[in-house]
Design a protein around this motif. Structure first.
Motif, PDB file in Angstrom:
ATOM      1  N   PHE A  83      -7.935   3.964   3.819  1.00 49.52           N
ATOM      2  CA  PHE A  83      -6.611   3.376   5.268  1.00 49.52           C
ATOM      3  C   PHE A  83      -8.140   4.479   6.533  1.00 49.52           C
ATOM      4  CE2 PHE A  83      -3.385   0.048   5.978  1.00 49.52           C
ATOM      5  CZ  PHE A  83      -3.488  -0.093   3.866  1.00 49.52           C
TER       6      PHE A  83
ATOM      7  N   ARG B  52      -5.269   7.602   3.323  1.00 50.73           N
ATOM      8  CA  ARG B  52      -5.403   7.541   5.035  1.00 50.73           C
ATOM      9  C   ARG B  52      -6.219   8.600   4.766  1.00 50.73           C
ATOM     10  NH1 ARG B  52      -1.675   7.869  10.027  1.00 50.73           N
ATOM     11  NH2 ARG B  52      -3.752   7.821  11.518  1.00 50.73           N
TER      12      ARG B  52
ATOM     13  N   HIS C  77       1.231  -1.186   0.230  1.00 53.64           N
ATOM     14  CA  HIS C  77      -0.290   0.280  -0.158  1.00 53.64           C
ATOM     15  C   HIS C  77       0.998   1.198   0.184  1.00 53.64           C
ATOM     16  CE1 HIS C  77      -3.995  -2.265   0.748  1.00 53.64           C
ATOM     17  NE2 HIS C  77      -3.367  -2.416   1.455  1.00 53.64           N
TER      18      HIS C  77
ATOM     19  N   HIS D 244      -9.595  -1.607   5.742  1.00 57.56           N
ATOM     20  CA  HIS D 244      -8.754  -1.351   6.423  1.00 57.56           C
ATOM     21  C   HIS D 244      -8.557   0.034   7.779  1.00 57.56           C
ATOM     22  CE1 HIS D 244      -7.027  -3.216   2.980  1.00 57.56           C
ATOM     23  NE2 HIS D 244      -6.136  -3.435   3.782  1.00 57.56           N
TER      24      HIS D 244
ATOM     25  N   GLY E  39       0.568   5.389   0.209  1.00 61.94           N
ATOM     26  CA  GLY E  39      -0.853   5.930  -0.003  1.00 61.94           C
ATOM     27  C   GLY E  39      -0.199   7.218   0.600  1.00 61.94           C
TER      28      GLY E  39
ATOM     29  N   THR F  48      -7.245   2.600  -2.207  1.00 63.48           N
ATOM     30  CA  THR F  48      -7.954   1.619  -1.239  1.00 63.48           C
ATOM     31  C   THR F  48      -7.963   3.539   0.131  1.00 63.48           C
ATOM     32  OG1 THR F  48      -6.905  -0.035  -1.893  1.00 63.48           O
ATOM     33  CG2 THR F  48      -7.430  -0.310   0.660  1.00 63.48           C
TER      34      THR F  48
ATOM     35  N   CYS G 127     -13.081   6.748  -3.722  1.00 64.15           N
ATOM     36  CA  CYS G 127     -11.288   6.116  -2.922  1.00 64.15           C
ATOM     37  C   CYS G 127     -11.627   5.160  -4.345  1.00 64.15           C
ATOM     38  CB  CYS G 127     -11.308   5.661  -1.467  1.00 64.15           C
ATOM     39  SG  CYS G 127     -10.958   7.391  -0.923  1.00 64.15           S
TER      40      CYS G 127
ATOM     41  N   ASN H 241      -1.392   4.477  -4.602  1.00 58.80           N
ATOM     42  CA  ASN H 241      -3.141   3.243  -4.862  1.00 58.80           C
ATOM     43  C   ASN H 241      -3.965   3.163  -3.547  1.00 58.80           C
ATOM     44  OD1 ASN H 241      -1.983   1.765  -2.566  1.00 58.80           O
ATOM     45  ND2 ASN H 241      -0.698   0.135  -4.101  1.00 58.80           N
ATOM     46  N   SER H 242      -3.462   4.191  -2.458  1.00 54.14           N
ATOM     47  CA  SER H 242      -4.168   3.649  -1.192  1.00 54.14           C
ATOM     48  C   SER H 242      -4.175   5.497  -0.243  1.00 54.14           C
ATOM     49  CB  SER H 242      -3.194   3.451   0.254  1.00 54.14           C
ATOM     50  OG  SER H 242      -2.778   1.608  -0.254  1.00 54.14           O
TER      51      SER H 242
END
Ligand code: NOJ
Length: 448
Positions: free
Chosen positions: A121, A82, A16, A164, A18, A119, A113, A79-80
């Motif tokens: 978080f 938070r 991940h 997540h 991010g 992804t 998202c 790709n992520s």
């Protein structure tokens, strides 16, 4: 100069990559959509507590601009993503009924998202307690544990698509700065209140895990710790002992109860008060939870010497400026080896399944000139820290992800808007975003 062999692909396909943000630092729109005040809205009204009397009221207006901001995250190759949930937006009364507009905002953010292939978080608590709960004692009241379980349940039930979760962001940060030193919200400064807040936060991080697991069984659950390698100034026994005491507060205070070890012992009786409360099996088990991952947040090491003038802890920091080492605009030492050492140290507990670096980054005095921010020092920082991360991987640490702090310049708590950590520059008057050179560096790095 030798060309660095650093490659994102070496971390694996599932890794991940991010950027991280938080609600209070980015959303703004504090009085929209039925949101109530958080402790930061109220704390920021006090005189002299935040640089240039800055307020989080508008911040970088992520609440209205999140679609564009997510496009930037995507364009930079991550790709992520938070972010945290504002408790005051979801539960304006702190407990009780959920606010449909608040729920809708986060559901849309989560959907967006996924639509972009990012992804999410999601952090449950990133320091912004609803003021209504502060009025009832906040983290110093035992009721906080009931309130927090309710908040966690409302989030789990409404956002089951999130796979997540991060329960608490830096519990030693918000308890120490907010309840012992009084320099963060809610601005409290008592040893007794601090110890209570620590105890309740240690229970809350495990409780949050239990609630999330109950309502979303197929989700990955973690919680994030701030940590710093603590280095004794000299190899004298007194400096080594001083470093041990500081280490206990900075690094061990929350991970050890989570791992089922109870609170750590110190040689000055500071935490023994808590231990008296927590030695019983009942409390120890309440603070224990088997996390799927541990979030590590590291920025700098701390060098410590014995200092008999400091009450209780009898230790003090030897500041980077007095040691003449390279620093960021926060005065934080740049030392990627210490990043490697602290990750290794956490991994050595042996009971952690996976480590995610949920924050790492640097503030520098950026200047926007003709539409460009040349922030080479930040690029150098990231490169060094990522190389250190690669060394951790080679040593066998199971690493699941890395999140840069932060997407864009935002409200840096007591530093206001002075400290800029973003990969994207924000003009706070116009809200114009400008990708810094470091943002472009990340884009190239992530072109796998
Ligand atoms: C830790 C905190 O989680 C985050 O909110 C803060 O902005 C960064 N570190 C930088 O200080």
């Amino acid at each position: 100069m030798v060309k660095s062999a650093l490659q994102a692909s070496a971390f694996g396909k599932e890794f991940h990559w991010g950027v991280a943000i938080s609600a209070a630092q980015n959303e703004g729109a504090v009085l929209e959509g039925g949101r109530s005040n958080s402790i930061w809205d109220v704390f920021a009204r006090r005189k002299g507590v935040i640089k240039k009397a800055a307020k989080p009221s508008t911040a970088c207006d992520f609440f209205h601009r999140y679609r564009d901001d997510l496009l930037l995250v995507k364009a930079l190759g991550f790709n992520s993503f938070r972010f945290s949930i504002s408790w005051s937006r979801v539960l304006p009364d702190g407990s009780g009924k959920a606010n449909p507009a608040g729920i809708a905002f986060y559901q849309e953010l989560i959907d967006e998202c996924y639509a972009l292939g990012l992804t999410p978080f999601v952090t449950l608590y990133h320091w912004d307690l609803p003021q209504v709960l502060q009025a009832e004692g906040g983290w110093e009241s035992p009721l906080i544990n009931r309130w927090f379980r309710h908040f966690a349940k409302v989030c789990a039930k409404n956002f089951p698509a999130v796979k997540h979760w991060i329960v608490l962001n830096e519990p030693s940060g918000f308890t120490t700065l907010g309840h012992l030193l009084g320099i963060h919200a809610p601005g409290r400064r008592t040893m007794d209140g601090f110890l209570k807040a620590v105890h309740h936060a240690a229970i809350a991080q495990a409780d949050g895990g239990r609630v999330l697991r109950q309502y979303i069984p197929d989700t990955k659950i973690g919680t994030s710790f701030s940590c710093s390698e603590v280095i004794p100034f000299t190899d004298s026994p007194s400096d080594i002992a001083a470093a041990k005491r500081i280490d206990l507060f900075i690094n061990r205070l929350f991970i050890e109860p989570l791992l089922g070890k109870g609170f750590p012992e110190d040689d000055r009786g500071i935490v023994q008060k808590m231990n008296r409360l927590n030695k019983s099996w009942k409390y120890a088990s309440q603070m224990q939870f088997d996390m799927d991952f541990i979030g590590i947040q590291n920025y700098f090491p701390i060098v410590v010497k014995q200092n008999p003038f400091i009450p209780l802890i009898q230790a003090s920091e030897v500041k980077p400026k007095d040691r003449k080492v390279p620093v960021t605009a926060m005065g934080w030492e740049i030392n990627a080896d210490s990043f490697q050492h602290i990750i290794r140290r956490f991994w050595k507990y042996g009971a952690i399944k996976e480590i995610m670096v949920t924050e790492n980054g640097a503030a520098f005095k950026d200047t926007l000139q003709q539409g460009r921010v040349n922030d080479q020092p930040r690029i150098d920082y990231y490169r060094q820290y990522l190389e250190a991360l690669m060394r951790c991987k080679r040593e066998g640490v199971k690493l699941g992800g890395y999140f840069a702090w932060t997407l864009m310049d935002n409200f840096e708590w007591a530093e206001g808007y002075e400290a800029r950590f973003g990969l994207v520059h924000v003009d706070l008057k116009t809200q114009l975003r400008t990708v810094k050179d470091s943002g472009f560096w990340w884009r190239d790095f992530l072109k796998i």
